[in-house]
Write a protein that holds these residues in place. Structure first.
Motif, PDB file in Angstrom:
ATOM      1  N   SER A 104      -7.783  11.450   1.271  1.00  0.00           N
ATOM      2  CA  SER A 104      -8.278  11.063   2.598  1.00  0.00           C
ATOM      3  C   SER A 104      -7.890   9.628   2.930  1.00  0.00           C
ATOM      4  CB  SER A 104      -9.795  11.212   2.657  1.00  0.00           C
ATOM      5  OG  SER A 104     -10.159  12.546   2.484  1.00  0.00           O
ATOM      6  N   ARG A 105      -8.023   8.748   1.955  1.00  0.00           N
ATOM      7  CA  ARG A 105      -7.658   7.338   2.152  1.00  0.00           C
ATOM      8  C   ARG A 105      -6.161   7.196   2.423  1.00  0.00           C
ATOM      9  NH1 ARG A 105      -9.092   3.503  -2.648  1.00  0.00           N
ATOM     10  NH2 ARG A 105      -6.938   3.920  -3.191  1.00  0.00           N
ATOM     11  N   ALA A 106      -5.345   7.958   1.697  1.00  0.00           N
ATOM     12  CA  ALA A 106      -3.897   7.908   1.907  1.00  0.00           C
ATOM     13  C   ALA A 106      -3.532   8.457   3.287  1.00  0.00           C
ATOM     14  CB  ALA A 106      -3.177   8.696   0.813  1.00  0.00           C
ATOM     15  N   THR A 107      -4.207   9.514   3.709  1.00  0.00           N
ATOM     16  CA  THR A 107      -3.937  10.101   5.021  1.00  0.00           C
ATOM     17  C   THR A 107      -4.231   9.100   6.133  1.00  0.00           C
ATOM     18  OG1 THR A 107      -4.449  12.318   4.204  1.00  0.00           O
ATOM     19  CG2 THR A 107      -4.535  11.994   6.571  1.00  0.00           C
ATOM     20  N   ALA A 108      -5.363   8.435   6.049  1.00  0.00           N
ATOM     21  CA  ALA A 108      -5.717   7.444   7.067  1.00  0.00           C
ATOM     22  C   ALA A 108      -4.722   6.287   7.076  1.00  0.00           C
ATOM     23  CB  ALA A 108      -7.127   6.927   6.817  1.00  0.00           C
ATOM     24  N   SER A 109      -4.307   5.845   5.917  1.00  0.00           N
ATOM     25  CA  SER A 109      -3.376   4.727   5.829  1.00  0.00           C
ATOM     26  C   SER A 109      -2.005   5.107   6.390  1.00  0.00           C
ATOM     27  CB  SER A 109      -3.246   4.282   4.376  1.00  0.00           C
ATOM     28  OG  SER A 109      -2.332   3.234   4.265  1.00  0.00           O
ATOM     29  N   TRP A 119     -11.095  11.949  -2.180  1.00  0.00           N
ATOM     30  CA  TRP A 119     -11.259  10.640  -1.563  1.00  0.00           C
ATOM     31  C   TRP A 119      -9.917   9.911  -1.489  1.00  0.00           C
ATOM     32  CZ3 TRP A 119     -11.047   5.674  -3.953  1.00  0.00           C
ATOM     33  CH2 TRP A 119     -11.443   4.631  -3.114  1.00  0.00           C
ATOM     34  N   ARG A 120      -9.140   9.956  -2.570  1.00  0.00           N
ATOM     35  CA  ARG A 120      -7.826   9.296  -2.572  1.00  0.00           C
ATOM     36  C   ARG A 120      -6.907   9.890  -1.512  1.00  0.00           C
ATOM     37  NH1 ARG A 120      -6.117   8.782  -8.942  1.00  0.00           N
ATOM     38  NH2 ARG A 120      -7.668   7.222  -9.506  1.00  0.00           N
ATOM     39  N   TYR A 158       0.419   5.171  -1.537  1.00  0.00           N
ATOM     40  CA  TYR A 158       0.005   6.262  -0.659  1.00  0.00           C
ATOM     41  C   TYR A 158       1.116   7.241  -0.302  1.00  0.00           C
ATOM     42  CZ  TYR A 158      -4.276   3.597   0.019  1.00  0.00           C
ATOM     43  OH  TYR A 158      -5.447   2.938  -0.174  1.00  0.00           O
ATOM     44  N   GLU A 195       0.811  -1.216   0.000  1.00  0.00           N
ATOM     45  CA  GLU A 195       0.000   0.000   0.000  1.00  0.00           C
ATOM     46  C   GLU A 195       0.844   1.264   0.000  1.00  0.00           C
ATOM     47  OE1 GLU A 195      -3.162   0.626   2.894  1.00  0.00           O
ATOM     48  OE2 GLU A 195      -3.307  -1.539   3.074  1.00  0.00           O
TER      49      GLU A 195
END
Length: 137
Positions: A106-111, A103-104, A24, A20
């Motif tokens: 935000s997903r990268a930030t959470a990961s 969205w991408r 990210y 991942e």
């Protein structure tokens, strides 16, 4: 002595970096505004090219009607019609791109936050291990 939990966490971090993380980590090099803006510029360029290709296909497919339209209408009216269609086409793609790139990010930030929490655990375990080792003279 090797700390098994630290080794397990470091292995988890390494597998993240190879999986991942490859997707990210480059995203997190940008601020959200910059990443989304760059993505929208790329979307504008590619959607303009796509519109040009679709327009050319339509012209080639419907040549009879186009010659009839050109002979009976004013060229500025036809140009304005094509321009309005182009603006609508671009606007729809830009709205979609805005949502996708946000969205991408935000997903990268959470990961990445999860990755950093594992990294902090590894650092704490390493500090604890270094404090418990006797000093060698």
């Amino acid at each position: 002595m090797l700390n098994e939990e630290r080794i397990r966490l470091m292995t988890k971090m390494a597998s993240y970096e190879e999986g991942e993380g490859k997707e990210y980590m480059p995203i997190k090099q940008y601020y959200r505004k910059d990443y989304v803006g760059l993505g929208m510029i790329k979307t504008f360029i590619t959607s303009s090219i796509a519109f040009g290709i679709l327009f050319l296909c339509w012209v080639l497919y419907d040549m009879d009607n186009i010659t009839y339209i050109l002979s009976n209408r004013d060229l500025t009216e036809l140009g304005m019609f094509v321009l309005v269609i182009y603006i609508i086409f671009i606007a729809v793609y830009q709205v979609i791109a805005l949502g996708v790139y946000n969205w991408r990010y935000s997903r990268a930030t959470a990961s990445i936050k999860g990755y950093h929490s594992v990294m902090k655990k590894v650092e704490k375990l390493q500090e604890r291990e270094e404090r418990s080792l006797p000093l060698e003279d």
